[in-house]
Design a protein around this motif. Structure first.
Motif, PDB file in Angstrom:
ATOM      1  N   CYS A  37      -6.235   4.789  12.415  1.00  0.00           N
ATOM      2  CA  CYS A  37      -5.323   5.129  11.320  1.00  0.00           C
ATOM      3  C   CYS A  37      -5.945   6.133  10.358  1.00  0.00           C
ATOM      4  CB  CYS A  37      -4.986   3.884  10.509  1.00  0.00           C
ATOM      5  SG  CYS A  37      -3.696   2.884  11.197  1.00  0.00           S
ATOM      6  N   SER A  38      -5.069   6.849   9.698  1.00  0.00           N
ATOM      7  CA  SER A  38      -5.517   7.720   8.607  1.00  0.00           C
ATOM      8  C   SER A  38      -5.620   6.881   7.336  1.00  0.00           C
ATOM      9  CB  SER A  38      -4.517   8.850   8.387  1.00  0.00           C
ATOM     10  OG  SER A  38      -3.320   8.341   7.824  1.00  0.00           O
ATOM     11  N   LEU A  39      -6.332   7.390   6.364  1.00  0.00           N
ATOM     12  CA  LEU A  39      -6.448   6.717   5.085  1.00  0.00           C
ATOM     13  C   LEU A  39      -5.084   6.606   4.405  1.00  0.00           C
ATOM     14  CD1 LEU A  39      -8.752   5.419   3.626  1.00  0.00           C
ATOM     15  CD2 LEU A  39      -9.145   7.543   2.403  1.00  0.00           C
ATOM     16  N   ASP A  40      -4.245   7.612   4.575  1.00  0.00           N
ATOM     17  CA  ASP A  40      -2.896   7.564   4.008  1.00  0.00           C
ATOM     18  C   ASP A  40      -2.083   6.427   4.620  1.00  0.00           C
ATOM     19  OD1 ASP A  40      -3.252   9.646   2.205  1.00  0.00           O
ATOM     20  OD2 ASP A  40      -2.496  11.163   3.593  1.00  0.00           O
ATOM     21  N   ASP A  41      -2.219   6.219   5.942  1.00  0.00           N
ATOM     22  CA  ASP A  41      -1.500   5.127   6.607  1.00  0.00           C
ATOM     23  C   ASP A  41      -1.955   3.772   6.078  1.00  0.00           C
ATOM     24  OD1 ASP A  41       0.012   6.880   8.151  1.00  0.00           O
ATOM     25  OD2 ASP A  41      -1.339   6.748   9.881  1.00  0.00           O
ATOM     26  N   VAL A  42      -3.267   3.621   5.878  1.00  0.00           N
ATOM     27  CA  VAL A  42      -3.808   2.370   5.348  1.00  0.00           C
ATOM     28  C   VAL A  42      -3.275   2.129   3.944  1.00  0.00           C
ATOM     29  CG1 VAL A  42      -5.906   1.151   4.675  1.00  0.00           C
ATOM     30  CG2 VAL A  42      -5.876   2.507   6.762  1.00  0.00           C
ATOM     31  N   ALA A  43      -3.259   3.169   3.125  1.00  0.00           N
ATOM     32  CA  ALA A  43      -2.736   3.047   1.758  1.00  0.00           C
ATOM     33  C   ALA A  43      -1.283   2.599   1.773  1.00  0.00           C
ATOM     34  CB  ALA A  43      -2.894   4.371   1.020  1.00  0.00           C
ATOM     35  N   LYS A  44      -0.494   3.128   2.696  1.00  0.00           N
ATOM     36  CA  LYS A  44       0.917   2.731   2.797  1.00  0.00           C
ATOM     37  C   LYS A  44       1.050   1.254   3.156  1.00  0.00           C
ATOM     38  CE  LYS A  44       2.537   7.326   3.966  1.00  0.00           C
ATOM     39  NZ  LYS A  44       2.923   8.229   5.059  1.00  0.00           N
ATOM     40  N   VAL A  45       0.190   0.758   4.056  1.00  0.00           N
ATOM     41  CA  VAL A  45       0.216  -0.657   4.426  1.00  0.00           C
ATOM     42  C   VAL A  45      -0.135  -1.512   3.216  1.00  0.00           C
ATOM     43  CG1 VAL A  45      -0.921  -2.444   5.824  1.00  0.00           C
ATOM     44  CG2 VAL A  45      -0.229  -0.285   6.880  1.00  0.00           C
ATOM     45  N   MET A  46      -1.167  -1.124   2.477  1.00  0.00           N
ATOM     46  CA  MET A  46      -1.553  -1.874   1.276  1.00  0.00           C
ATOM     47  C   MET A  46      -0.406  -1.912   0.269  1.00  0.00           C
ATOM     48  SD  MET A  46      -5.407  -0.594   0.530  1.00  0.00           S
ATOM     49  CE  MET A  46      -6.809  -1.353   1.298  1.00  0.00           C
ATOM     50  N   GLU A  47       0.237  -0.788   0.073  1.00  0.00           N
ATOM     51  CA  GLU A  47       1.356  -0.718  -0.862  1.00  0.00           C
ATOM     52  C   GLU A  47       2.502  -1.611  -0.400  1.00  0.00           C
ATOM     53  OE1 GLU A  47       2.354   3.420  -1.151  1.00  0.00           O
ATOM     54  OE2 GLU A  47       0.396   3.930  -1.962  1.00  0.00           O
ATOM     55  N   ARG A  48       2.872  -1.492   0.863  1.00  0.00           N
ATOM     56  CA  ARG A  48       4.000  -2.255   1.392  1.00  0.00           C
ATOM     57  C   ARG A  48       3.739  -3.763   1.335  1.00  0.00           C
ATOM     58  NH1 ARG A  48       4.005  -0.698   6.617  1.00  0.00           N
ATOM     59  NH2 ARG A  48       2.966  -2.587   7.244  1.00  0.00           N
ATOM     60  N   GLU A  49       2.536  -4.180   1.697  1.00  0.00           N
ATOM     61  CA  GLU A  49       2.207  -5.607   1.759  1.00  0.00           C
ATOM     62  C   GLU A  49       1.662  -6.149   0.438  1.00  0.00           C
ATOM     63  OE1 GLU A  49       2.881  -7.520   4.454  1.00  0.00           O
ATOM     64  OE2 GLU A  49       3.747  -5.730   5.377  1.00  0.00           O
ATOM     65  N   GLN A  50       1.405  -5.256  -0.524  1.00  0.00           N
ATOM     66  CA  GLN A  50       0.815  -5.610  -1.810  1.00  0.00           C
ATOM     67  C   GLN A  50      -0.490  -6.380  -1.634  1.00  0.00           C
ATOM     68  OE1 GLN A  50       4.432  -7.185  -3.998  1.00  0.00           O
ATOM     69  NE2 GLN A  50       3.496  -5.861  -5.533  1.00  0.00           N
ATOM     70  N   ILE A  51      -1.395  -5.785  -0.856  1.00  0.00           N
ATOM     71  CA  ILE A  51      -2.706  -6.379  -0.624  1.00  0.00           C
ATOM     72  C   ILE A  51      -3.793  -5.396  -1.030  1.00  0.00           C
ATOM     73  CG2 ILE A  51      -1.983  -8.013   1.150  1.00  0.00           C
ATOM     74  CD1 ILE A  51      -2.877  -6.000   3.273  1.00  0.00           C
ATOM     75  N   ARG A  52      -4.935  -5.931  -1.395  1.00  0.00           N
ATOM     76  CA  ARG A  52      -6.053  -5.099  -1.855  1.00  0.00           C
ATOM     77  C   ARG A  52      -7.063  -4.816  -0.760  1.00  0.00           C
ATOM     78  NH1 ARG A  52      -3.963  -7.772  -6.005  1.00  0.00           N
ATOM     79  NH2 ARG A  52      -3.928  -6.793  -8.059  1.00  0.00           N
ATOM     80  N   ARG A  53      -6.983  -5.554   0.331  1.00  0.00           N
ATOM     81  CA  ARG A  53      -7.895  -5.358   1.451  1.00  0.00           C
ATOM     82  C   ARG A  53      -7.107  -5.504   2.744  1.00  0.00           C
ATOM     83  NH1 ARG A  53      -9.836  -9.758  -1.450  1.00  0.00           N
ATOM     84  NH2 ARG A  53     -11.495  -9.286  -2.927  1.00  0.00           N
TER      85      ARG A  53
END
Length: 142
Positions: free
Chosen positions: A84-100
């Motif tokens: 994954c790209s860092l942008d994709d990971v950031a989107k997952v964190m945003e969508r799931e509201q998780i910090r890790r």
């Protein structure tokens, strides 16, 4: 930017039968707040966080010497591919509201963990601000 360049590789893991006292000791030794809970094949079954221990187990009157990661883990674990790209990971964190988020390899085995701090340290100030805002927004459902 590649996720492998910012993730913590080969993080400490535990099995579901690890006591929460053992998990807390692992967190202290590894200076971390989340441990992936894995099966024998190192595929993630869930995650146990310092908050799971402090808020859920303690609040419910559990015994850290006998309560297990399997009793209090969040499952299933939210994962992303190590491709994954860092942008994709950031989107997952945003969508799931998780910090890790747990990073898995092409065989589905735990390869690393990416935290909000990793994104911040990568120098992505605008992206970091957006992730923090989205993860911290109250009242959003998963």
């Amino acid at each position: 930017m590649d996720i492998r360049s910012v993730m913590t590789a080969n993080p400490a893991t535990c099995t579901p039968d690890a006591t929460l006292r053992q998990v807390a000791q692992m967190m202290k030794q590894n200076d971390c707040g989340q441990i992936p809970v894995v099966g024998q094949d190192r595929q993630p079954l869930g995650v146990i966080t310092d908050r799971d221990i402090a808020m859920r187990m303690v609040a419910e009157g559990g015994d850290p010497a006998s309560a297990t990661a399997g009793d209090y883990m969040t499952a299933p674990a939210t994962t992303v591919s190590d491709q994954c790209s860092l942008d994709d990971v950031a989107k997952v964190m945003e969508r799931e509201q998780i910090r890790r988020v747990v990073v898995v390899d092409d065989q589905g085995k735990v390869a690393g963990i990416v935290a909000q701090a990793d994104i911040a340290l990568a120098g992505r100030d605008g992206k970091t601000a957006e992730v923090v805002k989205q993860v911290s927004e109250p009242g959003r459902s998963h």
